[in-house]
Design a protein around this motif. Structure first.
Motif, short mmCIF file in Angstrom:
data_model
loop_
_atom_site.label_atom_id
_atom_site.label_comp_id
_atom_site.label_asym_id
_atom_site.label_seq_id
_atom_site.Cartn_x
_atom_site.Cartn_y
_atom_site.Cartn_z
N LEU A 8 -1.91 -2.87 -10.31
CA LEU A 8 -3.06 -1.98 -10.12
C LEU A 8 -3.81 -2.34 -8.85
O LEU A 8 -4.27 -1.46 -8.11
CB LEU A 8 -4.00 -2.06 -11.32
N LEU B 79 -1.85 -0.93 -5.97
CA LEU B 79 -2.03 0.52 -5.87
C LEU B 79 -3.39 0.86 -5.27
O LEU B 79 -3.52 1.78 -4.45
CB LEU B 79 -1.90 1.16 -7.26
N THR B 80 -4.41 0.14 -5.69
CA THR B 80 -5.75 0.39 -5.18
C THR B 80 -5.83 0.12 -3.69
O THR B 80 -6.46 0.87 -2.93
CB THR B 80 -6.79 -0.47 -5.92
N THR C 7 -4.07 4.92 -10.95
CA THR C 7 -4.76 3.65 -11.16
C THR C 7 -5.88 3.79 -12.19
O THR C 7 -5.99 2.97 -13.11
CB THR C 7 -5.35 3.14 -9.82
#
Length: 283
Positions: free
Chosen positions: A186, A189-190, A148
């Motif tokens: 993103l 993913l975070t 990320t």
């Protein structure tokens, strides 16, 4: 002085606390960096949507005995694509689409939990369990966080322009559709990286509060990122320590500490704080 030293050192004598502090710091960093872009974009509700949408993925991953990250990311991606598709093909406004998607996915997760033959600990899914994190989960969190941060670093200027002024970004030839979905991926993913630390519900605070703190303390984006990163890491580490000494929820302590930092910033910020604004208006 000795008491203060013991307060900091005592928890680190335990391996699980050392792991928890390190993982919390990493997650605090990656969430804070993305938080700055979300603050500029005004996407607090989007973070809420994606974080709730990963719940059925976590349950499915548990039932299939595969890493939580895989199921969470797949369902997070499905939510992202659903939001984009509905927004692009209907006249429904974005905030309404977000509300529809995240409540639908979250409700599906609750149904799966209620019908699961296994005894899934809903508490850990919703609020995290960083004190019980395994070595595999640590590696998973580190890899997801690294990916990320690398993508954000490579696309930082494009993402900044997309968040600040998407019309101008499109006029100079940037593919804002690609940036839109990249940003949402993103975000997924975070959230996957933060699941073990604070869980599905509280991750929203980690994606909003650090950026808000940085926004109140700086007019420059690079400084805003550094301030947000510092506050994110500090909050996560301090919250983990506090949870150990109080024997309280780690995710809850992290978010409460972050919220207190924001309140202090809101009141005391030298330029945009309430006191500064009051003094300025009285001149």
């Amino acid at each position: 002085m000795t008491l203060i030293w013991d307060w900091f050192i005592a928890p680190l004598q335990y391996d699980f606390m050392l792991k928890a502090v390190i993982v919390s710091a990493v997650v605090g960093l990656v969430c804070a960096v993305l938080s700055c872009y979300m603050t500029l974009k005004g996407w607090a509700l989007m973070g809420d949507a994606v974080s709730h949408a990963v719940m059925p993925g976590v349950v499915v991953a548990y039932l299939l005995n595969i890493p939580f990250a895989i199921g969470a990311f797949i369902f997070g991606l499905m939510a992202v694509l659903s939001i984009g598709f509905i927004k692009a093909h209907t006249r429904v406004k974005e905030d309404t689409v977000i509300g529809l998607v995240f409540t639908g996915f979250f409700a599906l997760g609750l149904v799966l939990v209620s019908k699961s033959p296994s005894n899934i600990d809903l508490q850990h899914i919703l609020f995290g369990n960083v004190l019980g994190i395994s070595q595999a989960d640590i590696i998973q969190t580190a890899v997801v966080s690294a990916i990320t941060l690398m993508v954000i670093l490579c696309l930082r200027k494009d993402l900044l322009l997309f968040c600040f002024d998407p019309i101008h970004a499109q006029s100079i030839g940037l593919n804002i559709t690609a940036l839109y979905y990249t940003f949402l991926i993103l975000l997924s993913l975070t959230i996957v990286a933060a699941l073990q630390t604070v869980g599905i519900i509280l991750v929203v605070a980690m994606l909003v509060t650090p950026g808000a703190i940085g926004y109140l303390l700086s007019d420059r984006f690079d400084q805003m990122v550094w301030i947000a990163a510092g506050s994110g890491v500090l909050s996560n580490v301090a919250g983990t320590y506090i949870s150990y000494h109080l024997d309280a929820s780690t995710g809850g302590c992290i978010v409460v500490f972050q919220t207190l930092l924001f309140v202090l910033t809101m009141v005391l910020a030298p330029k945009y704080g309430l006191i500064a604004q009051r003094l300025k208006s009285s001149d």
